[in-house]
Design a protein around this motif. Sequence first.
Motif, PDB file in Angstrom:
ATOM      1  N   LEU A 297       0.831  -1.210   0.000  1.00 60.41           N
ATOM      2  CA  LEU A 297       0.000   0.000   0.000  1.00 60.41           C
ATOM      3  C   LEU A 297       0.864   1.258   0.000  1.00 60.41           C
ATOM      4  O   LEU A 297       0.542   2.241  -0.680  1.00 60.41           O
ATOM      5  CB  LEU A 297      -0.931  -0.011   1.221  1.00 60.41           C
ATOM      6  N   ALA A 298       1.958   1.236   0.746  1.00 61.50           N
ATOM      7  CA  ALA A 298       2.872   2.385   0.745  1.00 61.50           C
ATOM      8  C   ALA A 298       3.479   2.591  -0.638  1.00 61.50           C
ATOM      9  O   ALA A 298       3.607   3.727  -1.115  1.00 61.50           O
ATOM     10  CB  ALA A 298       3.979   2.177   1.780  1.00 61.50           C
ATOM     11  N   ALA A 299       3.856   1.500  -1.306  1.00 60.28           N
ATOM     12  CA  ALA A 299       4.431   1.604  -2.653  1.00 60.28           C
ATOM     13  C   ALA A 299       3.406   2.153  -3.646  1.00 60.28           C
ATOM     14  O   ALA A 299       3.742   2.972  -4.512  1.00 60.28           O
ATOM     15  CB  ALA A 299       4.935   0.239  -3.106  1.00 60.28           C
ATOM     16  N   LEU A 300       2.153   1.710  -3.543  1.00 63.47           N
ATOM     17  CA  LEU A 300       1.121   2.205  -4.456  1.00 63.47           C
ATOM     18  C   LEU A 300       0.852   3.691  -4.228  1.00 63.47           C
ATOM     19  O   LEU A 300       0.584   4.433  -5.188  1.00 63.47           O
ATOM     20  CB  LEU A 300      -0.163   1.397  -4.267  1.00 63.47           C
ATOM     21  N   LEU A 301       0.916   4.131  -2.972  1.00 60.28           N
ATOM     22  CA  LEU A 301       0.727   5.551  -2.688  1.00 60.28           C
ATOM     23  C   LEU A 301       1.856   6.395  -3.273  1.00 60.28           C
ATOM     24  O   LEU A 301       1.647   7.538  -3.682  1.00 60.28           O
ATOM     25  CB  LEU A 301       0.633   5.771  -1.177  1.00 60.28           C
ATOM     26  N   LEU A 302       3.052   5.825  -3.315  1.00 60.18           N
ATOM     27  CA  LEU A 302       4.202   6.551  -3.858  1.00 60.18           C
ATOM     28  C   LEU A 302       4.280   6.483  -5.379  1.00 60.18           C
ATOM     29  O   LEU A 302       5.026   7.256  -5.982  1.00 60.18           O
ATOM     30  CB  LEU A 302       5.500   5.990  -3.267  1.00 60.18           C
ATOM     31  N   TYR A 303       3.543   5.577  -5.991  1.00 58.88           N
ATOM     32  CA  TYR A 303       3.680   5.347  -7.435  1.00 58.88           C
ATOM     33  C   TYR A 303       3.349   6.598  -8.253  1.00 58.88           C
ATOM     34  O   TYR A 303       4.100   6.980  -9.152  1.00 58.88           O
ATOM     35  CB  TYR A 303       2.789   4.186  -7.869  1.00 58.88           C
ATOM     36  N   VAL A 304       2.223   7.235  -7.936  1.00 57.93           N
ATOM     37  CA  VAL A 304       1.800   8.405  -8.725  1.00 57.93           C
ATOM     38  C   VAL A 304       2.770   9.572  -8.571  1.00 57.93           C
ATOM     39  O   VAL A 304       3.239  10.117  -9.576  1.00 57.93           O
ATOM     40  CB  VAL A 304       0.356   8.816  -8.359  1.00 57.93           C
ATOM     41  N   PRO A 305       3.114  10.013  -7.352  1.00 51.52           N
ATOM     42  CA  PRO A 305       4.087  11.113  -7.249  1.00 51.52           C
ATOM     43  C   PRO A 305       5.454  10.769  -7.835  1.00 51.52           C
ATOM     44  O   PRO A 305       6.134  11.635  -8.382  1.00 51.52           O
ATOM     45  CB  PRO A 305       4.177  11.392  -5.749  1.00 51.52           C
ATOM     46  N   ALA A 306       5.878   9.502  -7.743  1.00 52.01           N
ATOM     47  CA  ALA A 306       7.181   9.119  -8.273  1.00 52.01           C
ATOM     48  C   ALA A 306       7.228   9.240  -9.789  1.00 52.01           C
ATOM     49  O   ALA A 306       8.283   9.547 -10.365  1.00 52.01           O
ATOM     50  CB  ALA A 306       7.524   7.685  -7.857  1.00 52.01           C
ATOM     51  N   ASN A 307       6.106   9.028 -10.442  1.00 50.23           N
ATOM     52  CA  ASN A 307       6.084   9.036 -11.907  1.00 50.23           C
ATOM     53  C   ASN A 307       5.622  10.347 -12.516  1.00 50.23           C
ATOM     54  O   ASN A 307       5.926  10.621 -13.686  1.00 50.23           O
ATOM     55  CB  ASN A 307       5.185   7.901 -12.419  1.00 50.23           C
ATOM     56  N   PHE A 308       4.886  11.160 -11.753  1.00 47.12           N
ATOM     57  CA  PHE A 308       4.296  12.358 -12.353  1.00 47.12           C
ATOM     58  C   PHE A 308       4.749  13.666 -11.706  1.00 47.12           C
ATOM     59  O   PHE A 308       4.486  14.734 -12.260  1.00 47.12           O
ATOM     60  CB  PHE A 308       2.761  12.257 -12.309  1.00 47.12           C
ATOM     61  N   LEU A 309       5.411  13.607 -10.556  1.00 46.73           N
ATOM     62  CA  LEU A 309       5.978  14.822  -9.987  1.00 46.73           C
ATOM     63  C   LEU A 309       7.355  15.086 -10.601  1.00 46.73           C
ATOM     64  O   LEU A 309       8.025  14.154 -11.044  1.00 46.73           O
ATOM     65  CB  LEU A 309       6.097  14.699  -8.469  1.00 46.73           C
ATOM     66  N   PRO A 310       7.791  16.346 -10.632  1.00 42.20           N
ATOM     67  CA  PRO A 310       9.090  16.666 -11.249  1.00 42.20           C
ATOM     68  C   PRO A 310      10.253  15.956 -10.561  1.00 42.20           C
ATOM     69  O   PRO A 310      10.354  15.937  -9.336  1.00 42.20           O
ATOM     70  CB  PRO A 310       9.194  18.185 -11.078  1.00 42.20           C
TER      71      PRO A 310
END
Length: 219
Positions: free
Chosen positions: A64-77
């Motif tokens: 669950l922690a990895a899934l929460l980080l997935y979006v910011p890791a791929n779409f934040l600068p």
Amino acid sequence: MPELTEPVALSELPIEQLIACHECDLLMRKTPVGDGEQAECPRCGYELYSHRHQVIRRSLALVLAALLLYVPANFLPIMQLNLLGQTAVDTLWGAVIGLYGSGMQGVAAVVFLCSMAIPLLKLLCQLLVLLSIRLDIGRAYGLLLYRIYHHLRDWGMLEVYLMGILVAIVKLVELADLNIGLGLFCFIALLLIQVWLEVTMAPHQIWQALSGEDVHAGD
């Protein structure tokens, strides 16, 4: 740490009671291990399997922690580059779009699959496998998803992409004004959590739980 028995012939025991070392191919009888213990090959010392405490709960928390980080890791600068008055902000998704737009569609597809699509599929497979064990539903589908996950393991290359980012940062830092973005820290955290998850989610216990052999796997 329990000791395994001497090599045995396949004809002496049922196949489900035997295990072969992945490193030296020594054939042995499976030995039960207690909580926190591990079984090692007596010939080469390779860890065959272990029994970790609360493996399902801990693995679920990490997934669950990895899934929460997935979006910011791929779409934040990941980084902001200032060169001769021009400012460019780079993200992982922006890199895929940039490669595709510059005529390198094949490279863009490989980067997308290895750095975004397959890591996400791996996390979703792990989540569904763990939920099937935790909730005791659909374990046949859990077995299928866990097999798919093992086939996908060699295709998720986040660490290779991270090395590429670090090399680019080292080369660009002397040429322009470079600012590290939040996306890079999220990406590193995602990679570390996935490594931690690989260690925590003991395959031996997961296979046993999916087959109904380990009734305490969800504890």
